[in-house]
Design a protein around this motif. Structure first.
Motif, PDB file in Angstrom:
ATOM      1  N   LEU A 181      15.735   1.986 -17.491  1.00 53.81           N
ATOM      2  CA  LEU A 181      16.497   0.740 -17.509  1.00 53.81           C
ATOM      3  C   LEU A 181      15.582  -0.432 -17.166  1.00 53.81           C
ATOM      4  O   LEU A 181      14.634  -0.290 -16.382  1.00 53.81           O
ATOM      5  N   VAL A 182      15.881  -1.592 -17.750  1.00 56.06           N
ATOM      6  CA  VAL A 182      15.234  -2.841 -17.346  1.00 56.06           C
ATOM      7  C   VAL A 182      16.314  -3.778 -16.835  1.00 56.06           C
ATOM      8  O   VAL A 182      17.500  -3.625 -17.172  1.00 56.06           O
ATOM      9  N   THR A 183      15.918  -4.752 -16.028  1.00 53.13           N
ATOM     10  CA  THR A 183      16.931  -5.560 -15.353  1.00 53.13           C
ATOM     11  C   THR A 183      16.493  -7.002 -15.192  1.00 53.13           C
ATOM     12  O   THR A 183      15.304  -7.309 -15.137  1.00 53.13           O
ATOM     13  N   ASN A 225      21.701  -4.275 -16.437  1.00 48.70           N
ATOM     14  CA  ASN A 225      20.853  -3.098 -16.610  1.00 48.70           C
ATOM     15  C   ASN A 225      20.871  -2.750 -18.089  1.00 48.70           C
ATOM     16  O   ASN A 225      21.917  -2.365 -18.631  1.00 48.70           O
ATOM     17  N   LEU A 226      19.728  -2.912 -18.738  1.00 50.61           N
ATOM     18  CA  LEU A 226      19.638  -2.671 -20.173  1.00 50.61           C
ATOM     19  C   LEU A 226      18.886  -1.370 -20.422  1.00 50.61           C
ATOM     20  O   LEU A 226      17.800  -1.157 -19.861  1.00 50.61           O
ATOM     21  N   PRO A 227      19.425  -0.488 -21.252  1.00 48.84           N
ATOM     22  CA  PRO A 227      18.721   0.766 -21.539  1.00 48.84           C
ATOM     23  C   PRO A 227      17.488   0.532 -22.396  1.00 48.84           C
ATOM     24  O   PRO A 227      17.527  -0.210 -23.380  1.00 48.84           O
ATOM     25  N   GLN A 228      16.391   1.147 -22.014  1.00 43.08           N
ATOM     26  CA  GLN A 228      15.174   1.143 -22.822  1.00 43.08           C
ATOM     27  C   GLN A 228      14.432   2.434 -22.482  1.00 43.08           C
ATOM     28  O   GLN A 228      13.825   2.560 -21.417  1.00 43.08           O
ATOM     29  N   PRO A 275      11.157  -3.714 -15.301  1.00 44.77           N
ATOM     30  CA  PRO A 275      11.606  -2.322 -15.365  1.00 44.77           C
ATOM     31  C   PRO A 275      12.114  -1.867 -13.999  1.00 44.77           C
ATOM     32  O   PRO A 275      11.580  -2.278 -12.962  1.00 44.77           O
ATOM     33  N   ILE A 276      13.146  -1.038 -13.981  1.00 42.45           N
ATOM     34  CA  ILE A 276      13.607  -0.435 -12.733  1.00 42.45           C
ATOM     35  C   ILE A 276      12.813   0.845 -12.509  1.00 42.45           C
ATOM     36  O   ILE A 276      12.864   1.765 -13.323  1.00 42.45           O
ATOM     37  N   ALA A 358      24.209   4.053 -19.438  1.00 43.55           N
ATOM     38  CA  ALA A 358      23.879   3.869 -20.852  1.00 43.55           C
ATOM     39  C   ALA A 358      24.030   5.175 -21.620  1.00 43.55           C
ATOM     40  O   ALA A 358      23.095   5.617 -22.289  1.00 43.55           O
ATOM     41  N   PRO A 359      25.199   5.801 -21.590  1.00 47.93           N
ATOM     42  CA  PRO A 359      25.378   7.037 -22.349  1.00 47.93           C
ATOM     43  C   PRO A 359      25.640   6.740 -23.821  1.00 47.93           C
ATOM     44  O   PRO A 359      25.915   5.597 -24.198  1.00 47.93           O
ATOM     45  N   GLY A 360      25.588   7.763 -24.645  1.00 45.18           N
ATOM     46  CA  GLY A 360      25.954   7.622 -26.046  1.00 45.18           C
ATOM     47  C   GLY A 360      27.468   7.548 -26.202  1.00 45.18           C
ATOM     48  O   GLY A 360      28.214   7.598 -25.226  1.00 45.18           O
ATOM     49  N   PRO A 361      27.955   7.450 -27.451  1.00 40.22           N
ATOM     50  CA  PRO A 361      29.398   7.308 -27.686  1.00 40.22           C
ATOM     51  C   PRO A 361      30.230   8.432 -27.077  1.00 40.22           C
ATOM     52  O   PRO A 361      31.272   8.181 -26.463  1.00 40.22           O
TER      53      PRO A 361
END
Length: 403
Positions: A181-183, A225-228, A275-276, A358-361
């Motif tokens: 995650l990035v923040t 918190n953005l998934p990367q 980045p976290i 940040a899981p999938g559908p």
């Protein structure tokens, strides 16, 4: 009797300032060296200081200025990207006088703790970076980038997740681990969100996580918190301009209910995207007369809500161990033995929560179905309270005074 007469603390942030106050209270003469200049501040960064951190400050009579700088946030409301209420969870048990967890700007927390250091006549030298260590059998010698040197009976590395002390004293230790995650975050003034001060909301968005607290004066304090999956290269995130980030936020939160886009739009400037990273498991924490504490030894992700509190606990436990111990090395070993199980359990807990951000559908559907039952369970609330109910009694011995 104390195991040492003098100590050098590297780092004047949360862990270092708390350590300076605690060690002085234990009868040890302390000097603090901080790499940053005094005027440097963390732009956009805030945190929640849980009640166990406040309790640890009270053990060394250093909580007053901190409580004046924050505002109470007793609970968090969790929502899905559709606005569905997933549940409410406490940020921790209240102390006996009713004090609850406090949300505070990191810079204000550091400023309050540094004021406590200076009020006790402890010297803080700013703008000096550690470049060398020589730990002999009875003394530690530290060298700084301005050519100055300092010696003491022991040295405390409280210099954060990218600790120079850890690198020099424990060269075989692993570096920080990327969380996926990035923040970033910021402050949005003048918003009428319809929530009272102290309201704290966490939104498990369709594509990214968003959290905000309502501060006094209708100001929203927020973070993302953005998934990367791939760890960003050094300087990669800095190369992305604010306009590009805003465009990405608009895309990420376009399908989410809630005020994320309104809050971000009302923010003139936000913190650099970072980045976290965590330090999940460091062995050992010490070498001879050098020890690392706080994020230098065990950095949980911000999700834990415990990073600052655990660092303050470390500082108090270290001072108690040195106050009561016969040798520096034995005191350091006792600190690690007492602290390691607690901090690593909290780090593991935070990592599990990060996996839900940040899981999938399919994972999102499962999470939104299961999380309300988990949050509503007595087990979940007891777990949250257990982390915050840790108490340190300065007047007791370490094994009796830590529970």
């Amino acid at each position: 009797m104390t195991a040492a007469r003098t100590a050098l603390v590297i780092g004047g942030g949360v862990a270092g300032s708390a350590a300076a106050v605690a060690l002085t209270r234990a009868g040890i003469e302390v000097r603090v060296v901080e790499a940053r200049e005094r005027a440097d501040r963390d732009r956009g960064s805030f945190l929640t200081l849980a009640t166990n951190g406040i309790d640890a400050l009270r053990a060394i009579e250093a909580d007053g200025r901190v409580l004046e700088a924050g505002f109470p946030t007793a609970a968090m409301t969790m929502r899905s990207h559709t606005g569905k209420l997933l549940g409410t969870t406490s940020t921790g048990s209240a102390l006996a006088d009713g004090t609850v967890s406090q949300t505070i700007r990191r810079a204000d927390l550091v400023r309050a703790l540094q004021a406590e250091v200076e009020a006790r006549g402890i010297e803080i030298r700013y703008g000096r970076r550690l470049v060398g260590l020589d730990a002999g059998p009875g003394r530690v010698r530290a060298e700084f980038d301005d050519g100055s040197v300092a010696e003491a009976d022991l040295l405390v590395g409280a210099d954060g997740i990218y600790s120079t002390v850890r690198r020099l004293a424990l060269p075989a230790s692993p570096g920080p681990v990327y969380s996926g995650l990035v923040t970033t975050g910021g402050y949005a003034p003048g918003l009428a969100l319809g929530s009272p001060p102290g309201d704290y909301e966490m939104i498990f968005g369709k594509r990214a996580f968003f959290g905000f607290a309502v501060a006094p004066g209708d100001e929203a304090w927020w973070f993302v918190n953005l998934p990367q999956r791939r760890e960003p290269a050094r300087g990669e995130l800095d190369a992305v301009g604010a306009a590009q980030w805003r465009a990405r936020f608009a895309e990420l939160y376009a399908d989410d209910a809630g005020p994320a886009l309104e809050i971000i739009a009302a923010t003139a400037d936000f913190a650099p995207m970072t980045p976290i990273q965590t330090v999940p498991r460091l062995r050992p924490w010490s070498s001879g007369r050098v020890i690392v504490i706080g994020d230098a030894a065990h950095a949980p992700s911000p999700t834990s809500g415990q990073g600052a509190s655990l660092a303050i606990e470390d500082a108090v436990v270290l001072a108690m161990a040195l106050r009561d111990g016969d040798s520096v090395e034995e005191a350091f070993a006792q600190v690690e033995a007492v602290r390691r199980p607690r901090v690593e359990a909290i780090i593991r807990m935070a990592a599990r929560i990060n996996n839900n951000k940040a899981p999938g559908p399919v994972g999102r559907l499962v999470r939104d179905a299961v999380l309300p039952r988990i949050l509503g369970s007595a087990m979940a609330q007891n777990g949250a309270n257990r982390a915050s109910e840790h108490h340190l009694d300065w007047t007791a011995g370490l094994t009796q005074g830590s529970r």
